[in-house]
Design a protein around this motif. Structure first.
Motif, PDB file in Angstrom:
ATOM      1  N   CYS A  57       0.835  -1.202   0.000  1.00 18.07           N
ATOM      2  CA  CYS A  57       0.000   0.000   0.000  1.00 18.07           C
ATOM      3  C   CYS A  57       0.873   1.257   0.000  1.00 18.07           C
ATOM      4  CB  CYS A  57      -0.955   0.004   1.195  1.00 18.07           C
ATOM      5  SG  CYS A  57      -0.168  -0.294   2.782  1.00 18.07           S
ATOM      6  N   VAL A  59       0.509   5.909  -0.173  1.00 19.85           N
ATOM      7  CA  VAL A  59      -0.267   7.149  -0.293  1.00 19.85           C
ATOM      8  C   VAL A  59       0.693   8.205  -0.828  1.00 19.85           C
ATOM      9  CG1 VAL A  59      -1.728   8.841   0.838  1.00 19.85           C
ATOM     10  CG2 VAL A  59      -1.685   6.486   1.681  1.00 19.85           C
ATOM     11  N   SER A  69      -4.170   7.257  -3.136  1.00 20.33           N
ATOM     12  CA  SER A  69      -3.963   5.994  -2.421  1.00 20.33           C
ATOM     13  C   SER A  69      -3.919   4.826  -3.392  1.00 20.33           C
ATOM     14  CB  SER A  69      -5.096   5.769  -1.412  1.00 20.33           C
ATOM     15  OG  SER A  69      -5.143   6.820  -0.466  1.00 20.33           O
ATOM     16  N   CYS A  71      -3.318   0.368  -3.415  1.00 17.02           N
ATOM     17  CA  CYS A  71      -3.173  -0.833  -2.599  1.00 17.02           C
ATOM     18  C   CYS A  71      -3.408  -2.065  -3.464  1.00 17.02           C
ATOM     19  CB  CYS A  71      -4.162  -0.813  -1.425  1.00 17.02           C
ATOM     20  SG  CYS A  71      -3.904  -2.158  -0.240  1.00 17.02           S
ATOM     21  N   THR A  83      -4.592   1.621   3.319  1.00 13.77           N
ATOM     22  CA  THR A  83      -3.973   2.925   3.086  1.00 13.77           C
ATOM     23  C   THR A  83      -4.350   3.906   4.191  1.00 13.77           C
ATOM     24  OG1 THR A  83      -5.791   3.442   1.561  1.00 13.77           O
ATOM     25  CG2 THR A  83      -3.737   2.665   0.593  1.00 13.77           C
TER      26      THR A  83
END
Length: 482
Positions: A57, A59, A69, A71, A83
Motif C-alpha cells: 500500500c 499514499v 492511495s 493498494c 492505506t
C-alpha cells in the motif's frame, strides 16, 4: 506531511467503519514495513492480510491537496483500510524508514506528469484561440445504441398507452406486475434514465394509503413518461440522421435517457466556468429507490452571480460502502474550474480542485442580495420551469421575505408588498420537522431575511407551495433540514 492529522485522515475515509478498521490495523501492528521518501511526499509499506503475501500500500502526496492511495488488496473502498492505516500509523508517530520511491510508483508518477503536461498544452492552445481537438465518434456503435434506445422508447410508449386506456382505477396486481417486468426489460435498451422513471411510476402504484393522491401523482408521472418518449424519439432520430450533430447541452434530456456526462465532455461543450466561489446554503442525504442509489445533495449560491447550483454525490446501493459519503460544508469553496451539467434550473456542478476559506458576514450579505424580493416574480419564474413535463419538479429558489408568520396551524412567507407564499413543511421528509424548528428562532431571524426554498406544484389544489430549506441572515445560514 506535518499537516497529516488524524482528523484529516478521518475526512478521507469513505465511512466510519473504514476509519475504525484502519486504526485497528495500527493497534494490531499489522504493518511490518513502513517507509517514507526523503521529501516526505510518499508513504508506502506492507500490511498483513488474510493471504500469505502482505498487501502493498502507498499514499502519494505529490499533490498535497489530492493524496492518491494505492493498494494491492481487492477492496472496492477508496481509500481502503490499509492505506488509511498507513496514514494513521504516520499520524500516530509510528517509526517510518527513509527509502527511495519504488520503481512502479515512479513509473506511475511519470505517466501522471505526462497527462498533466498534455492537459496544460491543451489549455494553452485553447487560451491562444486554437480549436480543441474533438473526440472521434464511433458512428457504427452510436447508431447501434440509438436504434436500441428508440426500440426501448417504443416499448415504453405502448405501456403508457395501455395503462391510460385501462385507467388507473382498473389496474390490478397483474397489471402492476406487467409494469414491473417492463421496467426490468428497459435495462436492455441503453436507457437507464427512462428505466428509472418507469420504476418511479411503479413505486407510486405500489403505495398504500390515499389512492386519489397516488393517482394524481401517477398521472403526473405518466405525462412525464409520455413527454420523454416524444422528445427522446425526436432527438434520437435527428442524431441518427446526423451522427455529427452536437449533443443536447441545454436540457437534461441526455441525462434522462441515461447518459452519464464525463468532465471532458462538459469541457468540450464549454460547460465550464473559471474561478468560482460557492457558499452552501442547504444539504440533504436521501434515498432514490427508483434509481437504486443514495444521494448526498447540496445547494449552493454562486457568490459572483447568485446562481443556485446543486451538487449530487451518487452512491449506488451495490457500491455504497466503497464511496465516501459527503457532508455539510460551512466554508466558502473556491474552485479553479467549475463544471456545469446541462439543466434548465439548479444545474448540477462539480469541481476537481478547490480550496476552502471561512465564510464571513460579507458572504452572507452577498447571498442575501441575490434573493428575489417579489413573490409574484419568483412564482412566475417557477411556473415557467415546471410547465415543461421533463423539468425538475422541485426547483429551488432564493427569495427575500419581509416576514415569516404562523397563520392558524400553518406558516406563510410574506414579501414587502404583503403578498403571501404558503409554506409546505411536508415536502421533504426529515427527522426534525421544520414546523418544530421555526418557533425556536429569534424574532430577527423571521423578519427581512432571505430563504432558500424548494417549490412544488400541488396537482390536487393547483397551487404552488414552498418548503423552507434554510434562512440566510447577515451573519449566518440557519439550516432547517438535516
Amino acid at each position: 506531511m506535518t499537516s497529516l492529522t488524524e482528523a484529516y485522515i478521518d475526512s478521507l475515509a469513505p465511512n466510519a467503519g473504514a476509519m475504525k478498521n484502519g486504526r485497528d490495523l495500527v493497534k494490531k501492528n499489522s504493518f511490518p514495513v513502513l517507509r517514507i521518501t526523503a521529501d516526505g511526499t510518499l508513504l508506502f509499506g506492507e500490511c498483513k492480510g488474510s493471504g500469505k503475501e502482505p498487501y502493498r500500500c502507498s499514499v502519494d502526496f505529490v499533490q498535497p491537496d489530492s493524496p492518491l492511495s494505492r493498494c494491492s488488496c481487492p477492496s472496492r473502498q477508496f481509500p481502503c483500510k490499509h492505506t488509511l492505516g498507513l496514514m494513521y500509523a504516520y499520524a500516530l508517530g509510528k517509526p517510518f524508514e527513509q527509502a527511495e520511491v519504488p520503481p512502479d510508483i515512479a513509473e506511475k508518477r511519470e505517466k501522471a506528469d505526462k497527462r498533466e503536461e498534455k492537459k496544460k498544452e491543451a489549455e494553452t492552445a485553447e487560451a491562444n484561440g486554437e480549436a480543441p481537438v474533438k473526440r472521434k465518434v464511433n458512428k457504427s456503435a452510436l447508431t447501434k445504441k440509438m436504434n436500441a434506445q428508440l426500440e426501448g422508447l417504443s416499448l415504453l410508449e405502448k405501456l403508457v398507452l395501455q395503462t391510460v386506456q385501462a385507467g388507473l382505477g382498473g389496474l390490478n396486481k397483474k397489471s402492476v406486475q406487467l409494469i414491473e417486468e417492463q421496467a426490468k426489460e428497459m435495462g436492455n435498451y441503453y436507457i437507464p434514465g427512462v428505466q428509472a422513471e418507469l420504476k418511479g411510476l411503479l413505486l407510486l402504484l405500489e403505495e398504500e394509503g390515499n389512492r386519489e393522491a397516488v393517482y394524481s401523482q401517477a398521472i403526473e408521472q405518466l405525462i412525464r413518461l409520455h413527454s420523454l418518449v416524444k422528445k427522446g424519439r425526436s432527438y434520437l432520430e435527428q442524431r441518427l440522421a446526423d451522427p455529427e450533430m452536437p449533443m443536447d447541452t441545454e436540457t437534461t434530456l441526455e441525462e434522462l435517457l441515461g447518459h452519464a456526462w464525463q468532465l471532458a465532455e462538459l469541457k468540450e461543450y464549454g460547460r465550464i466556468r473559471q474561478s468560482s466561489e460557492l457558499l452552501q446554503l442547504s444539504f440533504l442525504s436521501y434515498t432514490d429507490q427508483a434509481k437504486g442509489e443514495y444521494v448526498d445533495a447540496g445547494w449552493w449560491v454562486n457568490l459572483q452571480d447568485g446562481t443556485i447550483h446543486a451538487t449530487r454525490n451518487l452512491r449506488p446501493f451495490r457500491a455504497a460502502k466503497a464511496i465516501k459519503e459527503e457532508d455539510t460544508v460551512h466554508a466558502v469553496v473556491q474552485t479553479e474550474e467549475l463544471f456545469q451539467y446541462p439543466g434548465e434550473v439548479n444545474a448540477r456542478v462539480r469541481w476537481e480542485k478547490g480550496t476552502f476559506r471561512d465564510a464571513s458576514g460579507l458572504d452572507y450579505k452577498a447571498a442575501k442580495a441575490f434573493a428575489t424580493a417579489s413573490f409574484p416574480d419568483v412564482v412566475k419564474q417557477v411556473k415557467n420551469v415546471i410547465k415543461n413535463p421533463l423539468a425538475d419538479r422541485n426547483p429551488v429558489m432564493l427569495i427575500a421575505f419581509h416576514s415569516l408568520e404562523k397563520v392558524g396551524d400553518s406558516f406563510v412567507f410574506k414579501d414587502v408588498q404583503g403578498k403571501p407564499l404558503p409554506i409546505n413543511t411536508e415536502m421533504i421528509e426529515t427527522p426534525a420537522k421544520v414546523e418544530t424548528i421555526l418557533p425556536l428562532l429569534q424574532a430577527d431571524d423571521l423578519q427581512d431575511q432571505a430563504a432558500l426554498v424548494m417549490f412544488r406544484h400541488d396537482v390536487e389544489s393547483g397551487r404552488l407551495t414552498a418548503q423552507p430549506m434554510s434562512i440566510i441572515t447577515d451573519s449566518r445560514v440557519i439550516r432547517l433540514l438535516y
